[in-house]
Write a protein that holds these residues in place. Structure first.
Motif, PDB file in Angstrom:
ATOM      1  N   ALA A 105       0.857  -1.190   0.000  1.00  0.00           N
ATOM      2  CA  ALA A 105       0.000   0.000   0.000  1.00  0.00           C
ATOM      3  C   ALA A 105       0.892   1.239   0.000  1.00  0.00           C
ATOM      4  N   ASN A 106       0.672   2.137  -0.964  1.00  0.00           N
ATOM      5  CA  ASN A 106       1.465   3.358  -1.095  1.00  0.00           C
ATOM      6  C   ASN A 106       0.523   4.536  -1.270  1.00  0.00           C
ATOM      7  N   TYR A 107       1.003   5.743  -0.938  1.00  0.00           N
ATOM      8  CA  TYR A 107       0.085   6.862  -0.772  1.00  0.00           C
ATOM      9  C   TYR A 107       0.585   8.134  -1.468  1.00  0.00           C
ATOM     10  N   PHE A 108      -0.392   8.924  -1.887  1.00  0.00           N
ATOM     11  CA  PHE A 108      -0.154  10.293  -2.358  1.00  0.00           C
ATOM     12  C   PHE A 108      -1.000  11.205  -1.485  1.00  0.00           C
ATOM     13  N   ARG A 109      -0.331  12.103  -0.763  1.00  0.00           N
ATOM     14  CA  ARG A 109      -1.041  13.041   0.124  1.00  0.00           C
ATOM     15  C   ARG A 109      -0.904  14.446  -0.438  1.00  0.00           C
ATOM     16  N   LEU A 110      -2.040  15.112  -0.568  1.00  0.00           N
ATOM     17  CA  LEU A 110      -2.068  16.462  -1.134  1.00  0.00           C
ATOM     18  C   LEU A 110      -2.707  17.409  -0.136  1.00  0.00           C
ATOM     19  N   ASN A 111      -1.938  18.397   0.312  1.00  0.00           N
ATOM     20  CA  ASN A 111      -2.441  19.425   1.219  1.00  0.00           C
ATOM     21  C   ASN A 111      -3.260  20.419   0.396  1.00  0.00           C
TER      22      ASN A 111
END
Length: 652
Positions: free
Chosen positions: A222-228
């Motif tokens: 599981a890998n993630y892209f986090r966008l503020n």
């Protein structure tokens, strides 16, 4: 209705492998969420989890959702990004639910079939549902709405901010990279989280009679892209790789950036370079002590081809050395304390890959977020070469690549960079590295020259004719076949040039820094009167002579001052020793400031020789740092590992 699970199900077995490293409170969290009885020793709890999943009391979907949430922070390599100037429209649209749904539907339409990739022996038939089928399913939409309402009620009861899930797919081992989750969160800031699931393959060493063999193994990742959504900063979080993986970390990063381009229609983000952050944290005590506080435990830099390394927070001597030297930050490892008495997070900064590594799983995701914000908030290195600065103003998204070229060229004896090797060693997209080099040559032809040459497929060296390496002004000037002369054994071969052409960017130092220091002015004057080779040969002995004259004058003057102080205060026995040390410190600094960067190496060598500091602290060995001789194609680059020595290209 409970759905029993086969005790030999691979999804169950892999989940239990994760739980084997969980603490007792982490295991109890799963029981608490499922409203099951809590109690017993940790071994008993792991057995109860297994029995609960097999009986269907806890579903595999809920099990893996819990694991993904617990492992969202830590055991990762995190790549940081800031928004480009043209990212505002995308941020506004992603913050709007209707536009977000539209992005997802368009992305689902262009996604390749699930059956595109994968290995037959590791297939999971229940993962065959496509994203389009999921988004268009009324049953899935209703189930997701019910789950969001349940989460909202629980969050309000606990005084927490609710999370809204737009997509929530259960995938175990999909045959290709799949979007599994889209979550909207308001704490600690308004942000969008994209969860991707992929099946990674790696080779495990298995013992056998008389040796061992490698066995291919799959792993759900599981890998993630986090966008503020408030300030536009972004992160790509990639799970740490096993040994001998099918895809390297760089290939994994390229895979996710390409996938995000498809999903978002573009990738309007600029990578945050970690090398300037390493410099800042090594030199600035204030930067280290600001919250979250950093205690450095290991660091390494590259000093003109020489690897330097140190341990605990750099002391005064280290800082003096680093303040006056020209180096490249390679790595920095340390412990971060978020608050007094709070947890300590160990993290590593990698100046080559620009990754922030968190080696262990963290329960406190907010602590990792604070570390990320501090790293991303450090000032980036100012571009020193004028044409590079000018090009950065025109092409904002090229700034990380331009900064790498600036670091390679500025204050370095080497003036040539092979584009493909620069791209490989600095984790730069090859096409972008080539485009930027071409733009620099067009921006200032007097300073930058882009030439092309052919690599001999037999020797790996540049093709030579008449004892000289053959260069071409453009790719179109390279013939389809070329004659290559070999010295050992002496023979002439003809080679096809397709796929063997490489580009090289040459930098001719100009008056781009407006320096008025003595030696830079002298160097520029000699280059206006003499050919480049003769100017360099003339400049070096003059630089040495001027350095020792200035240094002797500084030593004599400072020594007179401290001798007078020693006579005035005879009871202070430490004054002569301290005076001598300060003479060396400030004498070197004054000379370097007055004369300029060309004498930095000389001053630091004298500094070390007089004070006797060990190589492991100051790193000044006797090895050669290389040069730009006719037989060396190498260039100064950010090395793969500080302990591996300077990286060089093959000789001609």
């Amino acid at each position: 209705m409970p759905v029993p699970v086969d005790p030999n199900d691979e999804a169950l077995i892999e989940a239990l492998e994760h739980f084997s490293s969980y603490s007792q409170p982490e295991l109890e969290g799963l029981f608490r969420e499922q409203e099951l009885q809590i109690g017993g020793l940790i071994q008993e709890q792991r057995q109860r989890i297994r029995e609960s999943i097999v009986s269907g009391a806890i579903s595999l979907r809920d099990t893996w959702d819990y694991i993904d949430r617990r492992e969202e922070s830590g055991q990762q390599q995190i790549f940081l990004y800031r928004p480009a100037n043209d990212a505002a429209e995308l941020l506004d649209q992603l913050g709007d639910r209707a536009h977000l749904d539209s992005y997802l539907m368009e992305y689902a339409k262009v996604r390749p079939p699930v059956e595109q990739e994968g290995e037959a022996q590791f297939e999971r038939l229940h993962d065959s549902q496509t994203l389009t089928e999921y988004l268009e399913s009324p049953e899935e939409r209703q189930a997701l709405a019910n789950q969001n309402e349940t989460r909202r009620i629980k969050a309000l009861e606990n005084g927490e901010s609710p999370e809204v899930r737009v997509v929530d797919r259960y995938l175990y081992r999909p045959r290709s990279l799949e979007l599994a989750g889209v979550h909207i969160r308001s704490a600690p800031f308004q942000h969008l989280l994209l969860k991707f699931i992929e099946t990674r393959y790696w080779e495990s060493q298995v013992a056998m009679d008389g040796g061992f063999r490698y066995e291919k193994r799959p792993e759900r990742s599981a890998n993630y892209f986090r966008l503020n959504l408030d300030n536009g900063s972004a992160e790509i979080r990639l799970r740490n790789l096993h040994p001998r993986p099918r895809l390297s970390l760089r290939q994994e990063l390229d895979l996710y950036i390409a996938e995000l381009r498809v999903l978002l229609g573009d990738f309007p983000f600029i990578g945050v370079l970690v090398e300037p952050v390493i410099r800042r944290l090594l030199l600035s005590r204030r930067a280290r002590l600001s919250s979250p506080e950093l205690t450095v435990t290991d660091w390494g830099v590259d000093f003109v081809g020489e690897p330097l390394k140190g341990g605990i927070n750099p002391g005064f001597v280290n800082k003096v050395f680093l303040a006056f030297s020209s180096y490249t930050g390679v790595r920095l490892t340390g412990n971060w304390t978020v608050r007094q008495g709070g947890p300590v997070v160990r993290a590593k900064l990698d100046g080559r890959s620009n990754a922030l590594g968190i080696p262990k799983r963290r329960d406190d995701g907010d602590a990792v977020t604070l570390i990320i914000q501090k790293v991303a908030g450090q000032k980036q290195r100012k571009l020193q070469i004028k044409p590079i600065r000018q090009l950065a103003k025109k092409h904002e998204r090229w700034r990380p690549t331009l900064a790498k070229y600036d670091l390679l060229f500025h204050d370095s004896k080497k003036r040539r960079v092979t584009i493909t090797k620069m791209a490989e060693k600095t984790w730069t997209p090859p096409q972008e590295a080539r485009d930027v080099a071409e733009a620099l040559a067009a921006e200032d032809p007097a300073a930058f020259d882009l030439t092309f040459y052919v690599r001999c497929p037999a020797s790996g060296r540049r093709v030579r004719q008449g004892g000289q390496a053959i260069r071409f002004p453009s790719p179109g000037a390279v013939p389809a076949e070329i004659k290559c002369e070999h010295a050992k054994p002496k023979r002439v071969l003809w080679h096809h040039t397709a796929g063997m052409v490489e580009a090289e960017l040459h930098y001719q130092r100009k008056d781009d820094d407006d320096s008025v220091q003595v030696l830079p002015v002298l160097s520029r004057y000699l280059h206006t009167k003499l050919p480049p080779a003769k100017a360099e040969a003339t400049f070096l002995p003059i630089a040495l002579l001027v350095f020792f004259l200035f240094f002797s004058a500084a030593i004599v003057g400072a020594s007179w001052v401290f001798s007078a102080l020693a006579e005035r205060f005879p009871q202070t026995k430490a004054i002569p020793f301290l005076g001598f040390a300060l003479v060396i410190f400030f004498g070197s600094g004054i000379v370097v400031t007055a004369l300029g960067p060309p004498v930095t190496t000389i001053a630091l060598t004298v500094f070390r020789a007089l004070l006797g500091f060990p190589k492991t602290v100051l790193g000044l060995g006797s090895g050669s740092s290389g040069g730009d001789s006719a037989k060396d194609d190498g260039e100064r680059v950010i090395p793969k590992d500080v302990d591996s020595g300077p990286l060089k290209e093959p000789k001609d």
